[in-house]
Design an enzyme around this catalytic site. Structure first.
Site, mmCIF file in Angstrom:
data_model
loop_
_atom_site.group_PDB
_atom_site.id
_atom_site.type_symbol
_atom_site.label_atom_id
_atom_site.label_comp_id
_atom_site.label_asym_id
_atom_site.label_seq_id
_atom_site.Cartn_x
_atom_site.Cartn_y
_atom_site.Cartn_z
ATOM 1 N N ASP A 198 58.872 27.869 38.321
ATOM 2 C CA ASP A 198 57.502 28.082 38.802
ATOM 3 C C ASP A 198 56.982 29.508 38.690
ATOM 4 O O ASP A 198 55.848 29.731 38.320
ATOM 5 C CB ASP A 198 57.350 27.576 40.252
ATOM 6 C CG ASP A 198 58.528 27.929 41.153
ATOM 7 O OD1 ASP A 198 59.401 28.690 40.712
ATOM 8 O OD2 ASP A 198 58.575 27.431 42.291
ATOM 9 N N HIS A 205 62.053 28.294 47.794
ATOM 10 C CA HIS A 205 62.423 29.363 48.706
ATOM 11 C C HIS A 205 63.040 28.812 49.975
ATOM 12 O O HIS A 205 63.093 27.600 50.184
ATOM 13 C CB HIS A 205 61.206 30.226 49.032
ATOM 14 C CG HIS A 205 60.715 30.934 47.822
ATOM 15 N ND1 HIS A 205 61.307 32.073 47.361
ATOM 16 C CD2 HIS A 205 59.722 30.644 46.948
ATOM 17 C CE1 HIS A 205 60.700 32.450 46.262
ATOM 18 N NE2 HIS A 205 59.741 31.612 45.978
ATOM 19 N N TYR A 253 71.518 35.808 46.898
ATOM 20 C CA TYR A 253 71.476 34.351 47.046
ATOM 21 C C TYR A 253 71.707 33.642 45.716
ATOM 22 O O TYR A 253 72.199 32.525 45.678
ATOM 23 C CB TYR A 253 70.177 33.898 47.725
ATOM 24 C CG TYR A 253 68.920 33.968 46.889
ATOM 25 C CD1 TYR A 253 68.699 33.049 45.865
ATOM 26 C CD2 TYR A 253 67.931 34.916 47.136
ATOM 27 C CE1 TYR A 253 67.537 33.094 45.103
ATOM 28 C CE2 TYR A 253 66.779 34.962 46.382
ATOM 29 C CZ TYR A 253 66.584 34.057 45.361
ATOM 30 O OH TYR A 253 65.444 34.097 44.610
HETATM 31 N N1 LIG Z 1 48.391 26.534 43.024
HETATM 32 C C1 LIG Z 1 49.560 27.196 42.919
HETATM 33 N N2 LIG Z 1 50.704 26.578 43.250
HETATM 34 C C2 LIG Z 1 51.883 27.260 43.168
HETATM 35 C C3 LIG Z 1 51.933 28.598 42.703
HETATM 36 C C4 LIG Z 1 50.688 29.215 42.338
HETATM 37 O O1 LIG Z 1 50.650 30.384 41.917
HETATM 38 N N3 LIG Z 1 49.531 28.479 42.469
HETATM 39 N N4 LIG Z 1 53.139 29.260 42.660
HETATM 40 C C5 LIG Z 1 54.364 28.493 42.575
HETATM 41 C C6 LIG Z 1 55.524 29.338 42.912
HETATM 42 S S1 LIG Z 1 55.801 30.732 41.949
HETATM 43 C C7 LIG Z 1 56.417 29.022 43.888
HETATM 44 S S2 LIG Z 1 57.834 29.981 44.080
HETATM 45 C C8 LIG Z 1 56.229 27.808 44.706
HETATM 46 C C9 LIG Z 1 56.731 27.976 46.144
HETATM 47 O O2 LIG Z 1 56.821 26.733 46.715
HETATM 48 P P1 LIG Z 1 57.895 26.429 47.873
HETATM 49 O O3 LIG Z 1 59.195 27.037 47.556
HETATM 50 O O4 LIG Z 1 57.820 24.973 48.092
HETATM 51 O O5 LIG Z 1 57.225 27.220 49.098
HETATM 52 P P2 LIG Z 1 57.808 27.665 50.508
HETATM 53 O O6 LIG Z 1 56.675 27.556 51.458
HETATM 54 O O7 LIG Z 1 58.446 28.992 50.389
HETATM 55 O O8 LIG Z 1 58.879 26.552 50.844
HETATM 56 C C10 LIG Z 1 60.034 26.833 51.605
HETATM 57 C C11 LIG Z 1 60.332 25.640 52.479
HETATM 58 O O9 LIG Z 1 61.626 25.814 53.059
HETATM 59 C C12 LIG Z 1 61.545 25.666 54.453
HETATM 60 N N5 LIG Z 1 62.576 26.500 55.095
HETATM 61 C C13 LIG Z 1 62.596 27.843 55.229
HETATM 62 N N6 LIG Z 1 63.705 28.231 55.879
HETATM 63 C C14 LIG Z 1 64.413 27.121 56.169
HETATM 64 C C15 LIG Z 1 65.657 26.887 56.829
HETATM 65 O O10 LIG Z 1 66.351 27.805 57.283
HETATM 66 N N7 LIG Z 1 66.067 25.580 56.922
HETATM 67 C C16 LIG Z 1 65.331 24.541 56.421
HETATM 68 N N8 LIG Z 1 65.800 23.307 56.562
HETATM 69 N N9 LIG Z 1 64.145 24.753 55.801
HETATM 70 C C17 LIG Z 1 63.703 26.017 55.667
HETATM 71 C C18 LIG Z 1 60.138 26.105 54.816
HETATM 72 O O11 LIG Z 1 59.743 25.591 56.056
HETATM 73 C C19 LIG Z 1 59.351 25.538 53.640
HETATM 74 O O12 LIG Z 1 59.035 24.184 53.844
HETATM 75 O O13 LIG Z 1 54.846 27.463 44.717
HETATM 76 C C20 LIG Z 1 54.357 27.215 43.418
HETATM 77 N N10 LIG Z 1 53.039 26.637 43.539
HETATM 78 N N1 LIG Z 2 52.534 37.918 50.054
HETATM 79 C C1 LIG Z 2 53.236 37.156 49.211
HETATM 80 N N2 LIG Z 2 54.035 37.719 48.286
HETATM 81 C C2 LIG Z 2 54.715 36.946 47.401
HETATM 82 C C3 LIG Z 2 54.680 35.526 47.460
HETATM 83 C C4 LIG Z 2 53.834 34.948 48.472
HETATM 84 O O1 LIG Z 2 53.723 33.710 48.597
HETATM 85 N N3 LIG Z 2 53.138 35.784 49.310
HETATM 86 N N4 LIG Z 2 55.394 34.770 46.575
HETATM 87 C C5 LIG Z 2 56.444 35.407 45.799
HETATM 88 C C6 LIG Z 2 56.755 34.604 44.589
HETATM 89 S S1 LIG Z 2 57.722 33.220 44.776
HETATM 90 C C7 LIG Z 2 56.325 34.930 43.359
HETATM 91 S S2 LIG Z 2 56.717 33.944 42.028
HETATM 92 C C8 LIG Z 2 55.514 36.134 43.137
HETATM 93 C C9 LIG Z 2 54.324 35.815 42.253
HETATM 94 O O2 LIG Z 2 53.751 36.968 41.780
HETATM 95 P P1 LIG Z 2 52.577 36.796 40.729
HETATM 96 O O3 LIG Z 2 52.860 35.628 39.844
HETATM 97 O O4 LIG Z 2 52.343 38.084 40.067
HETATM 98 O O5 LIG Z 2 51.369 36.473 41.737
HETATM 99 P P2 LIG Z 2 50.073 35.554 41.602
HETATM 100 O O6 LIG Z 2 49.413 35.668 42.916
HETATM 101 O O7 LIG Z 2 50.399 34.207 41.142
HETATM 102 O O8 LIG Z 2 49.198 36.219 40.473
HETATM 103 C C10 LIG Z 2 48.880 37.623 40.421
HETATM 104 C C11 LIG Z 2 47.430 37.866 40.137
HETATM 105 O O9 LIG Z 2 46.973 37.071 39.031
HETATM 106 C C12 LIG Z 2 45.592 36.861 39.200
HETATM 107 N N5 LIG Z 2 45.146 35.788 38.316
HETATM 108 C C13 LIG Z 2 45.055 34.464 38.563
HETATM 109 N N6 LIG Z 2 44.620 33.804 37.468
HETATM 110 C C14 LIG Z 2 44.412 34.723 36.505
HETATM 111 C C15 LIG Z 2 43.955 34.675 35.145
HETATM 112 O O10 LIG Z 2 43.671 33.619 34.591
HETATM 113 N N7 LIG Z 2 43.883 35.848 34.479
HETATM 114 C C16 LIG Z 2 44.209 37.042 35.047
HETATM 115 N N8 LIG Z 2 44.111 38.139 34.299
HETATM 116 N N9 LIG Z 2 44.623 37.127 36.331
HETATM 117 C C17 LIG Z 2 44.741 35.988 37.043
HETATM 118 C C18 LIG Z 2 45.459 36.588 40.681
HETATM 119 O O11 LIG Z 2 44.141 36.872 41.127
HETATM 120 C C19 LIG Z 2 46.497 37.502 41.300
HETATM 121 O O12 LIG Z 2 45.896 38.696 41.794
HETATM 122 O O13 LIG Z 2 55.028 36.660 44.356
HETATM 123 C C20 LIG Z 2 56.026 36.794 45.356
HETATM 124 N N10 LIG Z 2 55.471 37.553 46.456
HETATM 125 MO MO LIG Z 3 57.704 31.962 42.758
#
Ligand SMILES: Nc1nc2c(c(=O)[nH]1)N[C@H]1C(S)=C(S)[C@@H](COP(=O)(O)OP(=O)(O)OC[C@H]3O[C@@H](n4cnc5c(=O)[nH]c(N)nc54)[C@H](O)[C@@H]3O)O[C@H]1N2
Ligand SMILES: Nc1nc2c(c(=O)[nH]1)N[C@H]1C(S)=C(S)[C@@H](COP(=O)(O)OP(=O)(O)OC[C@H]3O[C@@H](n4cnc5c(=O)[nH]c(N)nc54)[C@H](O)[C@@H]3O)O[C@H]1N2
Ligand SMILES: [Mo]
Length: 880
Positions: free
Chosen positions: A179, A149, A418
């Site tokens: 991811d 992101h 984007y």
């Molecule tokens: N345990 C666990 N881990 C997960 C997940 C989970 O469900 N559980 N979900 C995964 C998922 S779906 C995702 S999408 C990833 C997200 O993981 P990341 O994409 O790594 O998360 P962000 O914090 O959104 O990272 C955005 C980075 O861009 C930087 N940034 C923002 N705006 C700007 C800008 O204008 N300029 C510059 N130079 N930098 C900028 C922010 O400071 C930040 O460091 O995490 C994954 N990791």
């Molecule tokens: N506020 C907020 N909104 C976001 C983001 C954020 O960082 N913050 N990230 C954005 C991004 S990049 C993404 S990819 C989406 C992700 O959206 P999702 O992938 O749908 O979100 P998660 O939080 O990973 O998971 C949703 C639910 O799954 C449940 N869960 C975890 N493990 C299990 C399991 O084993 N079984 C079941 N049945 N449920 C389980 C969690 O408790 C949670 O309530 O969200 C987006 N929206």
């Molecule tokens: Mo994501």
């Protein structure tokens, strides 16, 4: 670079306050500026002059959305975030990094102090090191990656300014794993195609369909009240209210009593994490046993059901997948499984798996692809596409105009998202093919080719690639080009390429967001990385491991343009996640703080030193020039003059009355596809060249997947027919002896990943996000059931040590029955890695829960992340 002295942006109030517009990751806002300081940020409100909102008529009622952008809580912290004391205000150099010495003291990364240097000094170092990399090692020595992101805006986005720069520079890019959609991409696509949408099925007009026809909604690993339609803010919250008012029943399947459950649940079912596939198999069992599935649909629209049925009924392995069988595995009583199955079959039911179908933490787990395939299987058994029955998470499918050019579709209005790659024109890594012919970008294709780009690496393997090469994996990045592209093997280093010696990290989140991230800390401290640059607005996370830190400004300090929630690229229907299509100028509200700069300007300065300034800036284009070009080349300029757009700052796309074309209705009825969306041939054609069928080999839903049969019919970890396979790390594996608690780490309610966390703003004082410990430090919250807290002597508010073989994190305990016994819950994505001793080896009190998640992949041939399969122990921590 200075922008043109163009004036006339925004409006001025009587007291001299200027009101500008901007767009955040979760919605458009008004920005109030007085005496050069942002004094207030508030959600953008529509005025009576803006076009009428849409109306949906359903069951004798009319539904219309509120006329403002419904942004989530954390967007209201934007002002505080801009002025955060954590901002990087000047270029900074690690004190013991000397670019003229061979020994870079890598082992001090993460420990040393930093000193302020000038931009000239920073550029000197960059020029010297980049040139040295090219001359000493040749192509491939410069490694780089961005986060998943960024900040909103089509010009400044990571796929835009950054990709344009690295494509010309030539780098080894660390590809992103999918991811968000690990389960869907490695699983669902083998059953229903939709690989071009990263496994997310089409969602067109499902809000209308649901309001009119649906009786029940099952949200399975989905919490749309928290995670929204990804970028849609709280736009869909009223939709759930409407559904509730109409008497639609909500069933939530989640080990955590999530926020959607809090607001709407009629029934909460809490399986043990990682056992959902067994629950789903038992539902299928009840339907087959009782004959309550849609036999006509299964016969005519699917293949391979016999084999699937053999597995479910126990013919294949001698174990019928009865509710009693599932009860032992999932902890959900058999009677509840039966009751759910019966009601689901009786009622017109929507299934949301993940906050958009295809997502969900359950898919980011060991064998998460099997769960995702069961989510496809269940709705296939209920005749997906018929009125009221679909994959839908209540987060998509508003009646908005499609994001396709008006001249190609009478109901379209095109503005790039984007995903179209902005100014990069990169057709390999983005959807730029959609915008190139329209002249948004003019540099010739040959210049856009990432020269050493034959070499790349999977970001999940970056620590191993640096510290212990070679590495191998399957699939390149999102792998959406075909279903089969995920089978292809890659290796690093590529034959004849240099290993990575310099790492340019764009963003600083990965210690908080990748898996088993003490690996990342160790990687950063390896002498094999001779030079590390970090470019981020805040001094946090990975930035503290760089030799040189470049101060990027925020999107409130530079020019950009963007549309609320519009991804485009692989998701042209993303404009239907929101209530109004709002395209706004992202106005430079204040001067960049300190000596921070727009990323584009930073890249332009480096390009100047390296001799490709003209090429990078397309002959000196400023950010505002690009913004103007995107205004002109999109459909925007047909509707509003530049002068008026400058003054108002935003434009609301008028809703055109058009025929409702619910997702997959065409498939159900056996017609040519009539929905607008991505896919082969850009919209008309789905699987088959004649526009009928899905993207699978048979054009049907494949209970037995042809693609997997061709790949390896005997793969026990992802067989052609989906199976329940116990997790490789879970309550029944040896890990549980030492670490008996299952750790959940879903997405945070009060931050967008790391982006609003630990910036010294009021967000950190929300007690469900962070809480102050007895020492005054703000710890991340871990939720523990009283059943587990009691015997461990843990009381609400106690500091606890959460640990396993991979690391130790100090959190603050919330004792609550919202989490099922045997399971603990801590949101992922801490921005603050704060080790109490040697980095990479000591307890962290910043709350980086991903220090504890495994780096093992979903399964043998599915190389995606599985953070949801982690076992830990929790004990009271006395603070030493
Ligand atoms: N345990 C666990 N881990 C997960 C997940 C989970 O469900 N559980 N979900 C995964 C998922 S779906 C995702 S999408 C990833 C997200 O993981 P990341 O994409 O790594 O998360 P962000 O914090 O959104 O990272 C955005 C980075 O861009 C930087 N940034 C923002 N705006 C700007 C800008 O204008 N300029 C510059 N130079 N930098 C900028 C922010 O400071 C930040 O460091 O995490 C994954 N990791
Ligand atoms: N506020 C907020 N909104 C976001 C983001 C954020 O960082 N913050 N990230 C954005 C991004 S990049 C993404 S990819 C989406 C992700 O959206 P999702 O992938 O749908 O979100 P998660 O939080 O990973 O998971 C949703 C639910 O799954 C449940 N869960 C975890 N493990 C299990 C399991 O084993 N079984 C079941 N049945 N449920 C389980 C969690 O408790 C949670 O309530 O969200 C987006 N929206
Ligand atoms: Mo994501």
């Amino acid at each position: 670079m200075d922008h043109e002295p163009e004036t006339g942006f925004g409006r001025e109030l009587d007291d001299g306050t200027k009101v500008f517009t901007n767009v955040t990751n979760e919605g458009p806002v008004f920005v109030y500026v007085k005496d050069g300081r942002i004094v207030r940020v508030e959600p953008l409100k529509l005025s009576p002059e803006d076009p009428e909102s849409w109306t949906i008529e359903a069951r004798g009622r009319r539904f219309s959305p509120p006329r403002k952008a419904l942004v989530p809580s954390y967007v209201l912290a934007e002002r505080a975030r801009v002025y955060s004391p954590k901002r990087v205000l000047y270029p900074m150099k690690r004190v013991d990094f000397d670019p003229n010495k061979k020994d870079r003291k890598a082992e001090n990364r993460g420990k040393s102090e930093y000193e302020r240097i000038t931009w000239d000094e920073a550029l000197d170092i960059l020029e010297q090191e980049i040139t040295r990399m090219h001359k000493t090692y040749g192509p491939g020595a410069i490694g780089t990656t961005s986060s998943s992101h960024h900040s909103w805006g089509v010009i400044g986005y990571r796929l835009s300014s950054y990709f344009r720069f690295i494509d010309i520079l030539g780098v080894t890019y660390a590809d992103h794993n999918p991811d968000s959609w690990e389960g869907a991409l490695w699983g669902s696509v083998h059953m229903y195609g939709f690989n071009w949408g990263v496994g997310v099925p089409e969602q067109n007009d499902l809000l209308t369909d649901a309001l009119q026809n649906t009786d029940m909604i099952v949200l399975w690993s989905a919490d749309p009240e928290t995670t929204l339609g990804t970028y849609a803010g709280y736009e869909t919250n009223p939709w759930r209210q409407w559904l509730k008012e109409l008497g639609v029943k909500f069933v939530i399947i989640d080990p955590f009593y999530n926020y959607t459950a809090v607001n709407f649940a009629d029934k909460w079912i809490a399986p043990k994490p990682g056992t959902d596939t067994a629950l789903a198999a038992a539902i299928a069992y009840v339907w087959i046993k009782e004959g309550t599935y849609d036999k006509w649909f299964v016969e005519n629209r699917t293949v391979g059901f016999d084999k699937f049925s053999d597995y479910i009924m126990g013919k294949e392995d001698g174990t019928p997948k009865t509710p009693e069988w599932a009860e032992k595995i999932t902890g959900v009583p058999a009677r509840e499984i039966r009751a759910l199955a019966r009601e689901w079959a009786r009622k017109r039911t929507m299934l949301g798996y993940g906050s958009r179908p295809g997502m969900g933490s359950a898919g980011r787990s060991a064998y998460g692809h099997e769960w995702a395939r069961y989510m496809v299987a269940l709705q296939a058994m209920q005749g997906v596409g018929k009125p009221g029955v679909n994959w839908w998470s209540t987060s998509a499918g508003s009646p908005n105009t499609h994001n396709v050019p008006e001249d190609s579709n009478p109901y379209g209005f095109f503005f790039p998202g984007y995903g179209d790659g902005g100014i990069s024109g990169d057709t390999t890594n983005t959807g730029a093919a959609r915008i190139l012919p329209r002249g948004f970008v003019r540099i010739p294709v040959s210049d856009r080719v990432n020269q050493p780009g034959g070499q790349h690496v999977l970001r999940l393997l970056l620590p191993e690639a640096i510290m212990n090469p070679p590495v191998e994996w399957r699939g390149k990045g999102f792998n959406t080009i075909s279903i089969e592209s995920q089978f292809k093997k890659y290796k690093y280093p590529e034959d004849g390429y240099s290993e990575i010696r310099m790492f340019w990290r764009y963003g600083a989140a990965y210690i908080g967001t990748m898996t088993d991230t003490n690996r990342w800390v160790r990687m950063y401290r390896s002498p094999k990385l001779e030079f590390v640059v970090n470019q981020n607005p805040w001094f946090e996370g990975e930035a503290k491991f760089a030799d040189l830190v470049l101060p990027a400004c925020t999107s409130f300090e530079r020019w950009d343009i963007g549309e609320f929630s519009n991804i485009s690229g692989q998701s042209v229907e993303s404009v239907q996640f929101v209530n109004h299509r709002i395209i706004a100028l992202q106005m430079k509200a204040i001067e960049p703080l300190g000596e921070s700069r727009a990323d584009y300007d930073i890249f332009a300065m480096v390009a100047k030193r390296l001799g490709f300034y003209e090429k990078y800036t397309e002959g000196g284009m400023t950010l505002l020039d690009w913004v103007r070009r995107f205004y002109e080349k999109s459909d925007l300029s047909k509707y509003i003059s530049w002068e008026e757009f400058k003054r108002r700052g935003y434009f609301v796309v008028p809703v055109k009355k058009r025929p409702i074309t619910p997702a997959l209705r065409w498939f159900y009825e056996g017609r040519r596809r009539d929905t607008v969306g991505a896919g082969p041939a850009g919209g008309g054609v789905m699987g088959m060249p004649d526009g009928t069928g899905l993207g699978t080999q048979s054009g049907k839903i494949e209970f037995e997947a042809n693609s997997l049969k061709r790949f390896d019919p005997n793969d026990p970890e992802r067989p052609p027919v989906p199976h329940y396979i116990p997790a490789w790390e879970g309550p029944d594996t040896p890990h549980a002896k030492k670490y008996p608690l299952q750790l959940m780490s879903p997405h945070a309610r009060y931050s967008f990943h790391t982006q609003y966390d630990a910036k010294d703003t009021w967000i950190d004082e929300i007690p469900e996000h962070r809480r102050r410990g007895p020492d005054g430090y703000l710890y991340r919250v871990i939720r523990v059931n009283p059943v587990d807290a009691g015997p461990r002597g843990i009381k609400d508010g106690d500091l606890v040590k959460v640990y396993n073989d991979r690391g130790t994190v100090i959190c603050i305990a919330e004792v609550t029955e919202r989490i099922r016994p045997g399971t603990v819950h801590c949101y992922q994505a801490s921005a603050a890695y704060d080790p109490m001793g040697e980095p990479g080896e000591s307890p962290d009190r910043g709350g980086v829960i991903n220090l504890l998640t495994p780096h093992r992949f979903l399964s043998k041939n599915a190389d995606g992340m599985a953070p949801s399969s982690a076992m830990v122990e929790v004990e009271r921590w006395e603070g030493s």
